[in-house]
Design a protein around this motif. Sequence first.
Motif, PDB file in Angstrom:
ATOM      1  N   LEU A  32      38.288  37.940  38.528  1.00 34.94           N
ATOM      2  CA  LEU A  32      38.927  38.427  37.304  1.00 34.94           C
ATOM      3  C   LEU A  32      37.857  38.940  36.345  1.00 34.94           C
ATOM      4  N   VAL A  33      37.360  40.132  36.633  1.00 36.56           N
ATOM      5  CA  VAL A  33      36.330  40.781  35.826  1.00 36.56           C
ATOM      6  C   VAL A  33      36.893  42.094  35.295  1.00 36.56           C
ATOM      7  N   GLU A  34      36.899  42.257  33.994  1.00 42.52           N
ATOM      8  CA  GLU A  34      37.406  43.477  33.360  1.00 42.52           C
ATOM      9  C   GLU A  34      36.259  44.177  32.625  1.00 42.52           C
ATOM     10  N   PRO A  35      35.670  45.204  33.232  1.00 43.45           N
ATOM     11  CA  PRO A  35      34.576  45.921  32.564  1.00 43.45           C
ATOM     12  C   PRO A  35      35.098  46.705  31.364  1.00 43.45           C
ATOM     13  N   LEU A  36      34.359  46.647  30.254  1.00 46.59           N
ATOM     14  CA  LEU A  36      34.678  47.463  29.091  1.00 46.59           C
ATOM     15  C   LEU A  36      33.819  48.715  29.080  1.00 46.59           C
ATOM     16  N   SER A  37      32.625  48.594  29.625  1.00 49.26           N
ATOM     17  CA  SER A  37      31.662  49.684  29.673  1.00 49.26           C
ATOM     18  C   SER A  37      30.596  49.274  30.680  1.00 49.26           C
ATOM     19  N   LEU A  38      29.519  50.046  30.770  1.00 52.48           N
ATOM     20  CA  LEU A  38      28.450  49.697  31.710  1.00 52.48           C
ATOM     21  C   LEU A  38      27.802  48.364  31.370  1.00 52.48           C
ATOM     22  N   ASP A  39      27.816  48.002  30.093  1.00 47.45           N
ATOM     23  CA  ASP A  39      27.040  46.832  29.665  1.00 47.45           C
ATOM     24  C   ASP A  39      27.884  45.687  29.117  1.00 47.45           C
ATOM     25  N   GLU A  40      29.183  45.699  29.373  1.00 46.30           N
ATOM     26  CA  GLU A  40      30.028  44.654  28.792  1.00 46.30           C
ATOM     27  C   GLU A  40      31.262  44.426  29.656  1.00 46.30           C
ATOM     28  N   ALA A  41      31.696  43.182  29.746  1.00 47.21           N
ATOM     29  CA  ALA A  41      32.878  42.856  30.542  1.00 47.21           C
ATOM     30  C   ALA A  41      33.484  41.534  30.095  1.00 47.21           C
ATOM     31  N   TYR A  42      34.777  41.394  30.339  1.00 48.08           N
ATOM     32  CA  TYR A  42      35.459  40.111  30.166  1.00 48.08           C
ATOM     33  C   TYR A  42      35.519  39.418  31.519  1.00 48.08           C
ATOM     34  N   LEU A  43      35.313  38.108  31.534  1.00 46.90           N
ATOM     35  CA  LEU A  43      35.472  37.307  32.748  1.00 46.90           C
ATOM     36  C   LEU A  43      36.432  36.157  32.461  1.00 46.90           C
ATOM     37  N   VAL A  83      46.066  37.686  15.717  1.00 51.72           N
ATOM     38  CA  VAL A  83      44.716  37.300  16.147  1.00 51.72           C
ATOM     39  C   VAL A  83      44.047  36.354  15.155  1.00 51.72           C
ATOM     40  N   VAL A  84      44.374  36.493  13.873  1.00 50.66           N
ATOM     41  CA  VAL A  84      43.774  35.599  12.891  1.00 50.66           C
ATOM     42  C   VAL A  84      44.319  34.182  13.034  1.00 50.66           C
ATOM     43  N   ARG A  85      45.414  34.035  13.768  1.00 51.12           N
ATOM     44  CA  ARG A  85      45.998  32.724  14.073  1.00 51.12           C
ATOM     45  C   ARG A  85      45.598  32.245  15.467  1.00 51.12           C
ATOM     46  N   GLY A  86      44.657  32.958  16.072  1.00 52.76           N
ATOM     47  CA  GLY A  86      44.150  32.560  17.384  1.00 52.76           C
ATOM     48  C   GLY A  86      45.056  32.956  18.525  1.00 52.76           C
ATOM     49  N   ILE A  87      45.994  33.873  18.257  1.00 54.15           N
ATOM     50  CA  ILE A  87      46.951  34.290  19.287  1.00 54.15           C
ATOM     51  C   ILE A  87      46.599  35.680  19.788  1.00 54.15           C
ATOM     52  N   HIS A  88      46.188  35.758  21.029  1.00 54.77           N
ATOM     53  CA  HIS A  88      45.877  37.035  21.666  1.00 54.77           C
ATOM     54  C   HIS A  88      46.174  36.873  23.146  1.00 54.77           C
ATOM     55  N   THR A  89      47.279  37.430  23.585  1.00 50.83           N
ATOM     56  CA  THR A  89      47.793  37.125  24.923  1.00 50.83           C
ATOM     57  C   THR A  89      47.357  38.112  26.003  1.00 50.83           C
ATOM     58  N   SER A  90      46.493  39.041  25.657  1.00 51.66           N
ATOM     59  CA  SER A  90      46.032  40.021  26.644  1.00 51.66           C
ATOM     60  C   SER A  90      45.253  39.332  27.761  1.00 51.66           C
ATOM     61  N   GLU A  91      45.662  39.581  28.998  1.00 48.11           N
ATOM     62  CA  GLU A  91      44.988  38.969  30.143  1.00 48.11           C
ATOM     63  C   GLU A  91      43.760  39.784  30.537  1.00 48.11           C
ATOM     64  N   VAL A  92      42.860  39.151  31.269  1.00 52.65           N
ATOM     65  CA  VAL A  92      41.727  39.865  31.831  1.00 52.65           C
ATOM     66  C   VAL A  92      42.252  40.683  33.010  1.00 52.65           C
ATOM     67  N   LYS A  93      42.113  41.998  32.905  1.00 49.60           N
ATOM     68  CA  LYS A  93      42.675  42.905  33.914  1.00 49.60           C
ATOM     69  C   LYS A  93      41.546  43.427  34.798  1.00 49.60           C
ATOM     70  N   PRO A  94      41.449  42.934  36.023  1.00 48.78           N
ATOM     71  CA  PRO A  94      40.340  43.323  36.901  1.00 48.78           C
ATOM     72  C   PRO A  94      40.409  44.751  37.407  1.00 48.78           C
ATOM     73  N   ASN A  95      41.576  45.350  37.399  1.00 43.95           N
ATOM     74  CA  ASN A  95      41.710  46.711  37.920  1.00 43.95           C
ATOM     75  C   ASN A  95      42.184  47.646  36.819  1.00 43.95           C
ATOM     76  N   ARG A  96      41.316  47.893  35.879  1.00 47.59           N
ATOM     77  CA  ARG A  96      41.660  48.796  34.789  1.00 47.59           C
ATOM     78  C   ARG A  96      41.796  50.211  35.327  1.00 47.59           C
ATOM     79  N   ILE A  97      42.903  50.835  35.023  1.00 44.68           N
ATOM     80  CA  ILE A  97      43.168  52.180  35.516  1.00 44.68           C
ATOM     81  C   ILE A  97      42.540  53.201  34.571  1.00 44.68           C
ATOM     82  N   ARG A  98      41.740  54.110  35.149  1.00 45.48           N
ATOM     83  CA  ARG A  98      41.132  55.163  34.344  1.00 45.48           C
ATOM     84  C   ARG A  98      42.223  56.022  33.726  1.00 45.48           C
TER      85      ARG A  98
END
Length: 351
Positions: free
Chosen positions: A87-98, A216-231
């Motif tokens: 479950l790795v979601e790259p944001l760019s060449l130098d950053e990703a969510y795991l 988000v200021v209440r700590g609620i952010h339900t976005s999952e880590v998406k390993p296959n981000r579609i271009r």
Amino acid sequence: MDAFYASVEQMDNPDLKGKPIAVGGGGKRGVISAASYEARKFGVKSAMSGNLASKLCPHLIFVKPRFERYHDISKKIRRIFFEYTDLVEPLSLDEAYLDVTHNKKGNPSASLIAKEIRERILNEVGLTASAGISINKFIAKVASDYNKPNGQKTVNPEEVITFLEQLDIRKFYGVGKVTAEKMYQLGIFTGNDLKSKSIEFLNDHFGKSGRYYYYVVRGIHTSEVKPNRIRKSLAAERTFKENLSSEIFMLEKLDHIADEVSRRLIKSKVSGKTVTLKIKYSDFTLQTRSKTLPYFISDKELIFETAKELLYQEKLNNSVRLLGISLSNLNTEPKKKPEQNSVSVQLKFEF
């Protein structure tokens, strides 16, 4: 990654270590892609003109970007990520969510995993990385900037609310300079100030983003880590040494840009229907013009002819400093159901 492009250049060329360097930005109209931490002390940062950077830091060293090298190193880093989770979601060449909730190492501590990954990147690649660890993507992203460079910060579940309440509004991911100024005018300076506003108030002042800020200021952010981000799109653009004042002078530039977009499309084995022409004027105002074709294209001539048509679509507002072409509505996107008629286009700058 910490100052990724600049750090790669300093690693590959020891003579640059400890010196203020800027990747890109050379020449009269150059724009900086990345700045080393030594340069940042003088106020030099990415997206800044090379001319201004030189004034802030007279002894700044400009280095030509080597994007193939950055891509290669990024691949090595991602291979390390995949040893811990798929479950790795790259944001760019130098950053990703795991997402390491259920990781391949069976390690129950996300903080220890982050520490181990950072140590491996340093030992196996030679670069430093920083990490943010928390219960969701938003807080982890914010935390990742806290102890840069070469550090990490964990925001445990019981610390989330206090952490967000005390957070400077400028550090909220998604709050840019313009939004921050607007929030200041509304008396919002910290997360606690933001939390005091109702969802109706935030929607009235920030539109669709209001709901995002409320949760988000209440700590609620339900976005999952998406390993296959579609271009969503593929683009290329050019900043000119001198402003161009006539469409005739722009055609040769557009031809080269269309050729680059076509090569990237063919290399990526994708094609698209929507051609967008990006025009940045000499006063830095930005304009986009788009046309959606009834068929997918990747051919250079078709891209060029469509961009040419968009260029002549209406009179230019001023002389032009930058032109760009992007192709979106790609054949990589999932087909929509008949009732879903809206098209979501996300332009993405590619070096």
